[in-house]
Design a protein around this motif. Structure first.
Motif, mmCIF file in Angstrom:
data_model
loop_
_atom_site.group_PDB
_atom_site.id
_atom_site.type_symbol
_atom_site.label_atom_id
_atom_site.label_comp_id
_atom_site.label_asym_id
_atom_site.label_seq_id
_atom_site.Cartn_x
_atom_site.Cartn_y
_atom_site.Cartn_z
ATOM 1 N N LEU A 282 41.100 45.964 42.961
ATOM 2 C CA LEU A 282 41.121 44.547 43.278
ATOM 3 C C LEU A 282 41.749 44.324 44.650
ATOM 4 O O LEU A 282 42.516 45.153 45.153
ATOM 5 C CB LEU A 282 41.922 43.780 42.224
ATOM 6 C CG LEU A 282 41.397 43.848 40.785
ATOM 7 C CD1 LEU A 282 42.291 43.019 39.873
ATOM 8 C CD2 LEU A 282 39.956 43.391 40.692
ATOM 9 N N ASP A 283 41.418 43.190 45.243
ATOM 10 C CA ASP A 283 42.083 42.787 46.481
ATOM 11 C C ASP A 283 43.419 42.124 46.184
ATOM 12 O O ASP A 283 44.440 42.448 46.790
ATOM 13 C CB ASP A 283 41.204 41.808 47.272
ATOM 14 C CG ASP A 283 39.889 42.431 47.698
ATOM 15 O OD1 ASP A 283 39.868 43.657 47.936
ATOM 16 O OD2 ASP A 283 38.892 41.698 47.804
ATOM 17 N N LEU B 193 36.342 43.032 38.819
ATOM 18 C CA LEU B 193 36.954 41.904 38.124
ATOM 19 C C LEU B 193 36.638 41.940 36.637
ATOM 20 O O LEU B 193 37.513 41.670 35.799
ATOM 21 C CB LEU B 193 36.472 40.586 38.732
ATOM 22 C CG LEU B 193 37.030 40.229 40.100
ATOM 23 C CD1 LEU B 193 36.328 38.990 40.649
ATOM 24 C CD2 LEU B 193 38.534 39.969 40.007
ATOM 25 N N HIS B 194 35.411 42.275 36.299
ATOM 26 C CA HIS B 194 35.027 42.352 34.884
ATOM 27 C C HIS B 194 35.905 43.358 34.151
ATOM 28 O O HIS B 194 36.415 43.078 33.050
ATOM 29 C CB HIS B 194 33.557 42.738 34.758
ATOM 30 C CG HIS B 194 33.106 42.894 33.334
ATOM 31 N ND1 HIS B 194 32.857 41.828 32.505
ATOM 32 C CD2 HIS B 194 32.890 44.025 32.590
ATOM 33 C CE1 HIS B 194 32.501 42.276 31.312
ATOM 34 N NE2 HIS B 194 32.510 43.600 31.331
ATOM 35 N N ALA B 195 36.093 44.527 34.747
ATOM 36 C CA ALA B 195 36.928 45.550 34.125
ATOM 37 C C ALA B 195 38.374 45.095 34.017
ATOM 38 O O ALA B 195 39.033 45.294 32.993
ATOM 39 C CB ALA B 195 36.835 46.854 34.928
ATOM 40 N N PRO C 120 38.066 25.625 33.202
ATOM 41 C CA PRO C 120 36.821 24.986 33.664
ATOM 42 C C PRO C 120 36.291 25.492 34.998
ATOM 43 O O PRO C 120 35.082 25.428 35.241
ATOM 44 C CB PRO C 120 37.213 23.502 33.752
ATOM 45 C CG PRO C 120 38.274 23.342 32.712
ATOM 46 C CD PRO C 120 39.048 24.619 32.756
ATOM 47 N N ASP C 121 37.174 26.012 35.864
ATOM 48 C CA ASP C 121 36.685 26.503 37.157
ATOM 49 C C ASP C 121 35.922 27.818 37.037
ATOM 50 O O ASP C 121 35.304 28.289 37.994
ATOM 51 C CB ASP C 121 37.821 26.629 38.162
ATOM 52 C CG ASP C 121 38.923 27.579 37.709
ATOM 53 O OD1 ASP C 121 38.679 28.428 36.834
ATOM 54 O OD2 ASP C 121 40.054 27.472 38.234
ATOM 55 N N GLY C 122 35.974 28.463 35.855
ATOM 56 C CA GLY C 122 35.241 29.698 35.643
ATOM 57 C C GLY C 122 35.829 30.906 36.349
ATOM 58 O O GLY C 122 35.266 32.003 36.274
ATOM 59 N N ARG C 123 36.967 30.737 36.996
ATOM 60 C CA ARG C 123 37.579 31.844 37.753
ATOM 61 C C ARG C 123 38.866 32.335 37.108
ATOM 62 O O ARG C 123 39.223 33.504 37.237
ATOM 63 C CB ARG C 123 37.890 31.386 39.182
ATOM 64 C CG ARG C 123 36.677 31.011 40.009
ATOM 65 C CD ARG C 123 37.072 30.621 41.426
ATOM 66 N NE ARG C 123 37.874 29.404 41.453
ATOM 67 C CZ ARG C 123 39.182 29.352 41.639
ATOM 68 N NH1 ARG C 123 39.876 30.477 41.785
ATOM 69 N NH2 ARG C 123 39.816 28.196 41.669
ATOM 70 N N ARG C 124 39.561 31.448 36.438
ATOM 71 C CA ARG C 124 40.867 31.788 35.886
ATOM 72 C C ARG C 124 40.777 31.948 34.377
ATOM 73 O O ARG C 124 40.156 31.147 33.688
ATOM 74 C CB ARG C 124 41.884 30.707 36.245
ATOM 75 C CG ARG C 124 42.183 30.612 37.730
ATOM 76 C CD ARG C 124 43.109 29.440 38.026
ATOM 77 N NE ARG C 124 42.468 28.175 37.675
ATOM 78 C CZ ARG C 124 43.125 27.024 37.493
ATOM 79 N NH1 ARG C 124 44.445 26.994 37.583
ATOM 80 N NH2 ARG C 124 42.462 25.919 37.203
ATOM 81 N N GLU D 168 44.300 35.529 37.238
ATOM 82 C CA GLU D 168 43.196 35.468 38.182
ATOM 83 C C GLU D 168 43.209 36.697 39.076
ATOM 84 O O GLU D 168 44.281 37.147 39.515
ATOM 85 C CB GLU D 168 43.273 34.214 39.048
ATOM 86 C CG GLU D 168 42.059 34.031 39.964
ATOM 87 C CD GLU D 168 42.057 32.709 40.704
ATOM 88 O OE1 GLU D 168 41.000 32.378 41.304
ATOM 89 O OE2 GLU D 168 43.088 32.005 40.688
ATOM 90 N N GLY D 169 42.033 37.232 39.321
ATOM 91 C CA GLY D 169 41.888 38.355 40.233
ATOM 92 C C GLY D 169 40.858 38.041 41.301
ATOM 93 O O GLY D 169 40.046 37.128 41.161
ATOM 94 N N PHE D 170 40.898 38.829 42.370
ATOM 95 C CA PHE D 170 39.983 38.662 43.488
ATOM 96 C C PHE D 170 39.464 40.035 43.876
ATOM 97 O O PHE D 170 40.254 40.967 44.067
ATOM 98 C CB PHE D 170 40.692 38.020 44.680
ATOM 99 C CG PHE D 170 41.323 36.686 44.368
ATOM 100 C CD1 PHE D 170 40.656 35.502 44.639
ATOM 101 C CD2 PHE D 170 42.583 36.618 43.790
ATOM 102 C CE1 PHE D 170 41.232 34.277 44.351
ATOM 103 C CE2 PHE D 170 43.169 35.400 43.495
ATOM 104 C CZ PHE D 170 42.491 34.224 43.772
#
Length: 289
Positions: free
Chosen positions: A115-116, A35-37, A10-14, A27-29
Motif C-alpha cells: 500500500l501507499d 487494497l482488496h487483500a 457511503p463514500d465506498g472507500r472507507r 482506509e487504504g490507498f
C-alpha cells in the motif's frame, strides 16, 4: 452484543468495523488488488480481536509496573508495552487500549501488501502507515485556539500514532484538559501518553471542578474509586495557565524520555505545545529536523 460487523461507508472507500465498544474507520490507498487483500485481512483479524481482549480483561484492568507482564494476545501485549515505561505513576493497560487496537488492526491490514498509505481510526486514536515518499494529513482536536485544524505527517517523521484525551472525551479523565493530542511512534504509545498528560492538566481541590469516583460512573472502570472529572467551571487566566503548565511539564518529560514526539494541550481557549514551535503547528505541518 452482536458479533463483528463490517460495512462500507457511503463514500465506498472507507471500511467501518464495529464490535461492542470497538468502532473503527479503516482506509487504504494503493492499487486495487492490494487494497482488496488489505481490507480482507483487516476484516479477518477483526473477528477475534475483542474476544482476545475479554479473555485477559481482568489483568488488563490492573495497574502496570515497570516490569512488563506476559499477556497472551498481541493487542494486550501492545497495551502493556505502551504503559510499562510510564508505570512510575498509576496507569493500567486500558489507557492504551484504543491505540493498541488501531495498531494491531493496521499491522494486519498492511501485512504482505504494498500500500501507499493506510490508517485505522479508533474513535480518534489513529495508527498510520506511510510508504517511503508518502504523507498524510490528519485533523486535530481542540481547535479554535488559534491553531490550524490539520497537520501533515510525512513518511520520514517518527510518528505513526495520534491520540487525544481529555475530560470531555469518551473515556474518563482525572484532569481538566479540554483535549490533549499526542503524536508518538505508534497508536498505543500516543494513547497512553495522552491519558497521563491530560490527567496532569489539573487544579487539585479547585471548587469549580466536579469529580466523582469512577466506579460510580462505570462499576467496571479500571480507575476504581479514583476521582474522574465530570465538570469544569469558570477558571481565572492564572489558573488556566497553571493547569496547562502542569501538563506541559509531564509532556516535556515524556518527550525527553523518548516516549512521545509532540503534545498539544488545550484548556479554556488556551494551549501549550511540547515538541515543536507553535508557529509550525499553526501552519498545520509536522516536521522534525
Amino acid at each position: 452484543m452482536n458479533g463483528p460487523q463490517a460495512s462500507w461507508l457511503p463514500d465506498g472507500r472507507r471500511l467501518h468495523l464495529n464490535h461492542g465498544p470497538i468502532d473503527l474507520i479503516v482506509e487504504g490507498f494503493g492499487a486495487k488488488d492490494e487494497l482488496h487483500a488489505a481490507y480482507s485481512q483487516a476484516v479477518e483479524r477483526f473477528q477475534t480481536i475483542l474476544p482476545e481482549l475479554v479473555e485477559e480483561l481482568t489483568e488488563l484492568r490492573r495497574p502496570a509496573s515497570t516490569s512488563p507482564r506476559r499477556f497472551t494476545g498481541p493487542t494486550a501485549r501492545r497495551m502493556e508495552a505502551a504503559v510499562a515505561p510510564l508505570a512510575e505513576q498509576f496507569i493500567t493497560p486500558m489507557a492504551a487500549v484504543a491505540g493498541s487496537v488501531a495498531d494491531e488492526m493496521l499491522a494486519a491490514m498492511v501485512a504482505g501488501s504494498r500500500l501507499d498509505r493506510a490508517y485505522v481510526n479508533n474513535g480518534g486514536d489513529i495508527a498510520l502507515y506511510l510508504a517511503p515518499g508518502q504523507q498524510m494529513s490528519a485533523a486535530i482536536a481542540g481547535t479554535g485556539h488559534g491553531l490550524a485544524d490539520r497537520m501533515t505527517i510525512r513518511w520520514q517523521d517518527p510518528v505513526r500514532g495520534i491520540a487525544t484525551s481529555g475530560w470531555r472525551g469518551r473515556s474518563f479523565s482525572r484532569g481538566i484538559a479540554d483535549a490533549v493530542t499526542v503524536l508518538a511512534a505508534n497508536g498505543a504509545a500516543a494513547d497512553a501518553a495522552a491519558t497521563l498528560v491530560a490527567n496532569a492538566v489539573d487544579l487539585p481541590g479547585h471548587p469549580a471542578i466536579v469529580r466523582r469516583p469512577a466506579c460510580e460512573l462505570a462499576p467496571d472502570s479500571d480507575l476504581g474509586d479514583r476521582l474522574a472529572t465530570t465538570g469544569v467551571g469558570l477558571l481565572t487566566p492564572r489558573e488556566i495557565f497553571r493547569a496547562l503548565d502542569a501538563g506541559l511539564a509531564v509532556a516535556d518529560q515524556m518527550r525527553r524520555q523518548g516516549s512521545i514526539q509532540t503534545a498539544v494541550l488545550f484548556l479554556a481557549g488556551e494551549h501549550r505545545v511540547s515538541g515543536m514551535p507553535a508557529e509550525r503547528f499553526t501552519r498545520g505541518v509536522l516536521s522534525h529536523a
